[in-house]
Design an enzyme around this catalytic site. Structure first.
Site, mmCIF file in Angstrom:
data_model
loop_
_atom_site.group_PDB
_atom_site.id
_atom_site.type_symbol
_atom_site.label_atom_id
_atom_site.label_comp_id
_atom_site.label_asym_id
_atom_site.label_seq_id
_atom_site.Cartn_x
_atom_site.Cartn_y
_atom_site.Cartn_z
ATOM 1 N N ARG A 88 0.873 -1.373 -0.011
ATOM 2 C CA ARG A 88 -0.002 -0.061 0.130
ATOM 3 C C ARG A 88 0.975 1.267 0.019
ATOM 4 O O ARG A 88 0.562 2.279 -0.542
ATOM 5 C CB ARG A 88 -0.903 0.122 1.539
ATOM 6 C CG ARG A 88 -1.901 1.259 1.230
ATOM 7 C CD ARG A 88 -2.740 1.203 0.296
ATOM 8 N NE ARG A 88 -3.598 0.310 -0.026
ATOM 9 C CZ ARG A 88 -4.700 -0.014 -0.859
ATOM 10 N NH1 ARG A 88 -4.812 1.110 -1.734
ATOM 11 N NH2 ARG A 88 -5.208 -1.070 -1.146
ATOM 12 N N HIS A 315 -5.030 -4.058 4.334
ATOM 13 C CA HIS A 315 -5.034 -2.803 3.414
ATOM 14 C C HIS A 315 -3.558 -2.353 3.458
ATOM 15 O O HIS A 315 -3.317 -2.034 2.127
ATOM 16 C CB HIS A 315 -5.856 -1.537 4.131
ATOM 17 C CG HIS A 315 -6.195 -0.722 3.117
ATOM 18 N ND1 HIS A 315 -5.511 0.570 3.118
ATOM 19 C CD2 HIS A 315 -7.125 -0.521 1.967
ATOM 20 C CE1 HIS A 315 -6.061 1.566 2.157
ATOM 21 N NE2 HIS A 315 -7.043 0.652 1.454
ATOM 22 N N CYS A 316 -2.909 -2.609 4.364
ATOM 23 C CA CYS A 316 -1.462 -2.340 4.210
ATOM 24 C C CYS A 316 -0.513 -3.044 3.242
ATOM 25 O O CYS A 316 0.498 -2.586 2.754
ATOM 26 C CB CYS A 316 -0.772 -2.260 5.641
ATOM 27 S SG CYS A 316 -1.481 -1.156 6.770
ATOM 28 N N ILE A 317 -1.058 -4.204 3.040
ATOM 29 C CA ILE A 317 -0.211 -5.028 2.184
ATOM 30 C C ILE A 317 -0.934 -5.471 0.717
ATOM 31 O O ILE A 317 -0.158 -6.044 -0.202
ATOM 32 C CB ILE A 317 -0.208 -6.607 3.033
ATOM 33 C CG1 ILE A 317 -1.631 -7.288 2.871
ATOM 34 C CG2 ILE A 317 0.498 -6.569 4.273
ATOM 35 C CD1 ILE A 317 -1.605 -8.800 3.318
#
Length: 323
Positions: A88, A315-317
């Site tokens: 992300r 969401h971060c990955i």
């Protein structure tokens, strides 16, 4: 929407990049559990072919073999060296004109300088033959969230942090968000979650769920972030947006330390919305609340404990490639 404004996350996706844990020295005993959680996320997004194409990004051949063994037909495995899985923040942002913007990256303000993270976005875009423009300032994808109309939300703690762009004022950053990503209005929130090493990424705090509709957590009893949530709702309320409140996981501890656990780190796919779960009392309530916001998608909660040991969640990955 400007032609260069990134479509909102609920717009159709052609594919999604998802980082696959690849470095045993970074993940230690959490490597295998994190890999299992990442592949469970990938399978949910793929949704037996009803979702988007999943591109699992592995940093080396060993990780690629592990990814293929776990994911099977649910994902295509791509090998590109990187520091860690937080795509992300390190992958390019694909915009409404079908091109991409790749921003400078400095390891979240110099905290984690890992080989490959500074150019993984450009390399992944080139593999997809996406024309990419390099933007000469530091911006991580998790620091912003847009609704597709030109409205974007962020935090002062991150975008105004002197460890990112010390020479840029608030006005200059707003101008660059407009020039490079087509954002015409910025909602500035204050601080992000406690103990968030990203310096307050907004995708743990506030997320657009429809044009002009912003989801913010509702503090739980004994919530370490209760004031952060209340201040965010107050600041967002100064703009012409509808605010919806989502249950918070409250105080989540690992090794007796408060961790930045958040249901807001959900991913909106073509067929499914995937919500991180922490074994907290509000896990099911958060899934139910988010399901009400996305009646046309299946909302599923999946454990993200091992991924969170690295500092983030679903969401971060991930970084979507709009259709």
């Amino acid at each position: 929407m400007s032609r260069i404004t990134p479509p909102p996350e609920w717009a159709p996706h052609k594919a999604v990049w998802i980082g696959f844990p690849s470095h045993p020295d970074l993940w230690l005993e959490d490597l295998d559990p994190a890999r299992e959680e990442v592949v469970a996320f990938a399978r949910a997004v793929h949704a037996d072919g009803k979702g988007e194409r999943v591109l699992l990004v592995a940093a080396d051949e060993e990780a690629a073999r592990a990814a293929k063994a776990l994911a099977g037909d649910a994902a295509q495995v791509v090998v590109e060296p990187f520091g860690d899985i937080w795509l992300r923040d390190t992958a390019a942002i694909v915009t409404g004109d079908g091109h991409a913007r790749d921003f400078r990256f400095n390891g979240w303000g110099g905290k984690y300088d890992l080989p490959g993270d500074d150019d993984i976005g450009l390399r992944l875009a080139e593999r997809r033959h996406i024309r990419t423009e390099t933007c000469d300032w530091i911006l991580e994808g998790g620091a912003i969230d847009g609704d597709g109309t030109g409205l974007v939300v962020t935090t002062e703690q991150c975008l105004l942090n002197p460890n990112r762009n010390p020479g840029l004022s608030r006005t200059e950053i707003e101008a660059r968000l407009a020039e490079d990503l087509g954002y015409s209005e910025v909602i500035w929130l204050g601080d992000g979650l406690m103990h968030d090493h990203t310096d307050g990424h907004v995708d743990n705090l506030a997320r657009f769920v429809a044009p002009g509709k912003l989801a913010i957590p509702e503090p739980d009893d004994n919530d370490p972030n209760w004031l952060v949530y209340q201040n965010a709702a107050r600041d967002a309320g100064r703009h012409d947006v509808e605010i919806v409140r989502i249950p918070s996981p409250g105080r989540v501890l690992r090794d007796e330390e408060i961790i930045p656990a958040s249901y807001m780190n959900f991913y909106i796919g073509n067929a499914a919305v995937v919500v991180p779960q922490y074994g907290a009392a509000n896990d099911a309530a958060a899934v139910e609340a988010i399901q009400a916001l996305f009646p046309d998608r299946h909302v599923v909660g999946l454990h993200a404990d091992a991924i969170l040991t690295g500092g983030g969640s679903f969401h971060c990955i991930s970084q979507q490639i709009p259709a």
